[in-house]
Motif scaffolding. Structure first.
Motif, short mmCIF file in Angstrom:
data_model
loop_
_atom_site.label_atom_id
_atom_site.label_comp_id
_atom_site.label_asym_id
_atom_site.label_seq_id
_atom_site.Cartn_x
_atom_site.Cartn_y
_atom_site.Cartn_z
N MET A 24 -20.09 -6.78 -31.42
CA MET A 24 -21.09 -6.10 -30.59
C MET A 24 -21.82 -7.12 -29.73
O MET A 24 -22.31 -8.14 -30.23
CB MET A 24 -22.05 -5.41 -31.56
N TYR A 25 -21.89 -6.85 -28.42
CA TYR A 25 -22.58 -7.75 -27.48
C TYR A 25 -23.70 -6.97 -26.80
O TYR A 25 -23.46 -5.90 -26.23
CB TYR A 25 -21.59 -8.27 -26.44
N VAL A 26 -24.91 -7.51 -26.86
CA VAL A 26 -26.05 -6.85 -26.20
C VAL A 26 -26.64 -7.81 -25.18
O VAL A 26 -27.03 -8.93 -25.52
CB VAL A 26 -27.13 -6.44 -27.24
N CYS A 27 -26.67 -7.38 -23.91
CA CYS A 27 -27.21 -8.26 -22.86
C CYS A 27 -28.68 -8.54 -23.14
O CYS A 27 -29.48 -7.62 -23.33
CB CYS A 27 -27.06 -7.61 -21.49
N GLY A 28 -29.01 -9.80 -23.14
CA GLY A 28 -30.38 -10.20 -23.49
C GLY A 28 -31.24 -10.43 -22.26
O GLY A 28 -30.78 -10.29 -21.13
N GLU A 209 -21.67 -14.89 -16.73
CA GLU A 209 -22.21 -15.43 -17.98
C GLU A 209 -21.81 -14.56 -19.17
O GLU A 209 -21.32 -15.05 -20.18
CB GLU A 209 -23.75 -15.46 -17.94
N CYS A 210 -22.05 -13.24 -19.04
CA CYS A 210 -21.82 -12.35 -20.18
C CYS A 210 -20.33 -12.22 -20.50
O CYS A 210 -19.95 -12.18 -21.66
CB CYS A 210 -22.45 -10.99 -19.93
N SER A 211 -19.47 -12.18 -19.44
CA SER A 211 -18.02 -12.10 -19.69
C SER A 211 -17.57 -13.29 -20.53
O SER A 211 -16.77 -13.15 -21.45
CB SER A 211 -17.25 -12.11 -18.37
N PRO A 234 -24.86 -3.01 -11.02
CA PRO A 234 -23.50 -3.57 -10.98
C PRO A 234 -23.13 -4.45 -12.19
O PRO A 234 -21.97 -4.77 -12.36
CB PRO A 234 -23.55 -4.45 -9.73
N HIS A 235 -24.12 -4.82 -13.05
CA HIS A 235 -23.84 -5.87 -14.04
C HIS A 235 -22.62 -5.57 -14.93
O HIS A 235 -21.68 -6.35 -14.99
CB HIS A 235 -25.10 -6.13 -14.87
N HIS A 236 -22.66 -4.43 -15.61
CA HIS A 236 -21.55 -4.17 -16.54
C HIS A 236 -20.24 -3.83 -15.82
O HIS A 236 -19.16 -4.16 -16.29
CB HIS A 236 -21.95 -3.06 -17.53
N GLU A 237 -20.36 -3.16 -14.68
CA GLU A 237 -19.16 -2.88 -13.88
C GLU A 237 -18.48 -4.20 -13.50
O GLU A 237 -17.25 -4.33 -13.58
CB GLU A 237 -19.60 -2.12 -12.61
N ASN A 238 -19.29 -5.17 -13.14
CA ASN A 238 -18.74 -6.47 -12.73
C ASN A 238 -18.21 -7.26 -13.92
O ASN A 238 -17.19 -7.95 -13.81
CB ASN A 238 -19.82 -7.29 -12.00
N GLU A 239 -18.88 -7.13 -15.06
CA GLU A 239 -18.36 -7.79 -16.26
C GLU A 239 -16.96 -7.27 -16.59
O GLU A 239 -16.06 -8.04 -16.93
CB GLU A 239 -19.27 -7.51 -17.47
N ILE A 240 -16.79 -5.94 -16.49
CA ILE A 240 -15.48 -5.34 -16.78
C ILE A 240 -14.44 -5.91 -15.82
O ILE A 240 -13.35 -6.33 -16.23
CB ILE A 240 -15.54 -3.80 -16.65
ZN ZN Z 1 -24.86 -9.05 -19.56
#
Ligand code: ZN
Ligand code: AMP
Length: 471
Positions: A24-28, A209-211, A234-240
């Motif tokens: 599980m990853y939670v953006c901080g 960073e998150c990816s 856009p953050h999670h869309e871009n991480e994907i």
């Molecule tokens: Zn993130």
């Protein structure tokens, strides 16, 4: 157990990739200031999800980052005339204090973006090699048009987005091939922290960073990725886009997003200036009240902050604590304190108690419905208040007590009232420990030391004698 997946827009049966384990990853938070209670919402709700998954028997690997390089951190550092690192270190330490005070458990790993630059340079390199990214004068962009599935999480119409953002293109960004392309690496500006890379001395974009941290600490494919709903696009869309193009496989199986904490029906945020820090709230309330308030709504429902709702939360928590302390009293003062076996009638009554626990579990199994779970706790409290008396056996009182405390514990709510040791009691125990040591009864001496430690009292053996302090 079902969870709502933003990706499919429906509730799905939760089946982890590896049986018995959850990644599980939670953006901080971005650490340039004290966290506000809006930031506390994902911390509390996903900490509760983690606790519940653990209660269900899963081994949870929980990763939550700190974004410690960002324009806002740099601006704050310049304002104070200190380094960006000084700012981020200060606010990470403050954030950890707030988390502890809200009974949010530390993550298995709390990675820092600035410690993971190598991995970011590597992932960007792979994306360029595969044709998913391009370098223009030291700035590297992700080529969104190349990823056919771009937009699958936010369910956005990309053509509308493109025409909308075209007019928003600011100078300097017109070197992009497409308005939806986003930055993976940017060259440094004067006075900014920077790292070397094949493209320029500079720093990473936020999304990469998150990816990278998710991949390093949890693997290429993970079970749950979570954060506030403003991160969907856009953050999670871009991480994907980054992760799936780099790794060639799906990134996260379930995407969970909490709704906003609002104030006067507007999102609480730093930029609007309509926020309270966790620290502000701690001056007025026990932070367990804040936690209770957050959990009294479902995580996907907007929650409006108000003094009335906080007072209602305070009363609710007190109602549970009163019932628990009443049961603690009955435990010590029931008619037959020595009897440890329940009567047949009590055994039967205990099935009613278990029914409340089953209700609690059914609520939590339904996409972590903490609001209904708390309602089940209240029903159990009401039942305990009206059923348990000093005529019950101690074993029965204990069972009801344990049930309430353990259900609350799953929610991270502390409801046991621990008696504080008085200074005189502590000193008497220290005296007894010294006497035990003189009599070479070291077992007893150690026992006293641990008993004190449990109450947060540390002993220091000094030349002037034993000193003590509270945690
Ligand atoms: Zn993130
Ligand atoms: P930030 O520091 O802005 O990157 O935010 C850290 C986390 O807090 C993210 O998951 C955000 O979505 C979340 N967040 C920020 N403001 C709110 C709010 N008012 N309500 C709920 N979540 C929020």
């Amino acid at each position: 157990m079902k969870v709502y997946n933003t990706l499919s827009k429906r509730k799905e049966e939760f089946v982890p990739l590896v049986p018995g384990k959850v990644s599980m990853y939670v953006c901080g938070p971005t650490v340039y200031n004290l966290i506000h209670i809006g930031n506390a919402r994902p911390m509390i709700v996903f900490d509760t999800a983690r606790r519940y998954l653990e209660y269900k028997g899963y081994e949870v690997n929980y990763v939550s980052n700190f974004t410690d390089v960002d324009d806002k951190i740099i601006a704050k550092a310049n304002e104070e005339g200190v380094t960006a690192q000084e700012i981020s270190e200060r606010y990470i330490a403050e954030c950890k204090k707030d988390m502890a005070a809200m009974n949010v458990r530390p993550a298995t790993t709390h990675p820092l973006a600035t410690q993971e630059i190598d991995g970011m340079v590597e992932m960007i390199g792979t994306l360029i090699e595969k044709g998913y990214a391009y370098n223009v004068d030291g700035t590297v962009y992700f080529r969104t048009r190349k990823f056919r599935e771009y937009g699958k999480l936010s369910h956005k119409n990309l053509d509308d987005l493109r025409s909308g953002s075209r007019s928003l293109l600011v100078s300097g960004e017109d070197q992009k091939e497409d308005p939806l392309d986003f930055v993976l690496w940017k060259p440094k500006k004067e006075g900014e922290p920077s790292w070397p890379s094949p493209w320029s001395d500079g720093r990473p974009g936020w999304h990469i960073e998150c990816s990278v941290m998710s991949k390093k600490y949890l693997g290429e494919e993970i079970d749950i990725h979570a954060g506030g709903e403003d991160l969907i696009f856009p953050h999670h869309e871009n991480e994907i886009a980054q992760s799936e193009c780099c790794n060639g496989r799906p990134f996260a199986k379930y995407w969970l997003h909490n709704a906003f904490l609002n104030i006067d029906n507007r999102k609480m945020s730093k930029s609007l200036g309509n926020f309270f820090t966790v620290r502000d709230i701690s001056e007025k309330y026990d932070l367990q009240v804040l936690r209770f308030f957050m959990l009294s709504a479902h995580y996907r429902s907007p929650l409006n902050f108000s003094a009335e709702l906080m007072d209602a939360a305070k009363n609710g928590l007190e109602r549970i604590r009163n019932a628990v302390s009443n049961l603690a009293y009955l435990k010590e003062n029931c008619q037959d304190a020595s009897a440890d076996a329940m009567t047949a009638a009590e055994q039967e009554t205990l099935t009613d108690v278990k029914a409340f626990a089953a209700k609690f579990e059914a609520a939590m199994d339904d996409d972590f419905n903490t609001a209904d779970a708390i309602a089940a706790v209240f029903e159990l409290v009401k039942y305990a208040n009206s059923t348990v008396t000093s005529e019950n056996t101690q074993a029965f009182v204990q069972a009801v007590y344990d049930e309430i405390v353990s259900l609350c514990d799953i929610l991270g709510l502390i409801v046991e009232v621990k008696e504080e040791l008085l200074d005189a009691d502590i000193e008497a125990l220290i005296e007894e420990r010294q006497a035990a040591r003189r009599a070479k009864n070291f077992a007893r001496a150690d026992e006293i030391r641990s008993q004190l430690a449990e109450q947060g009292i540390t002993l220091l053996d000094t030349r002037e004698g034993v000193k003590w302090k509270r945690a």
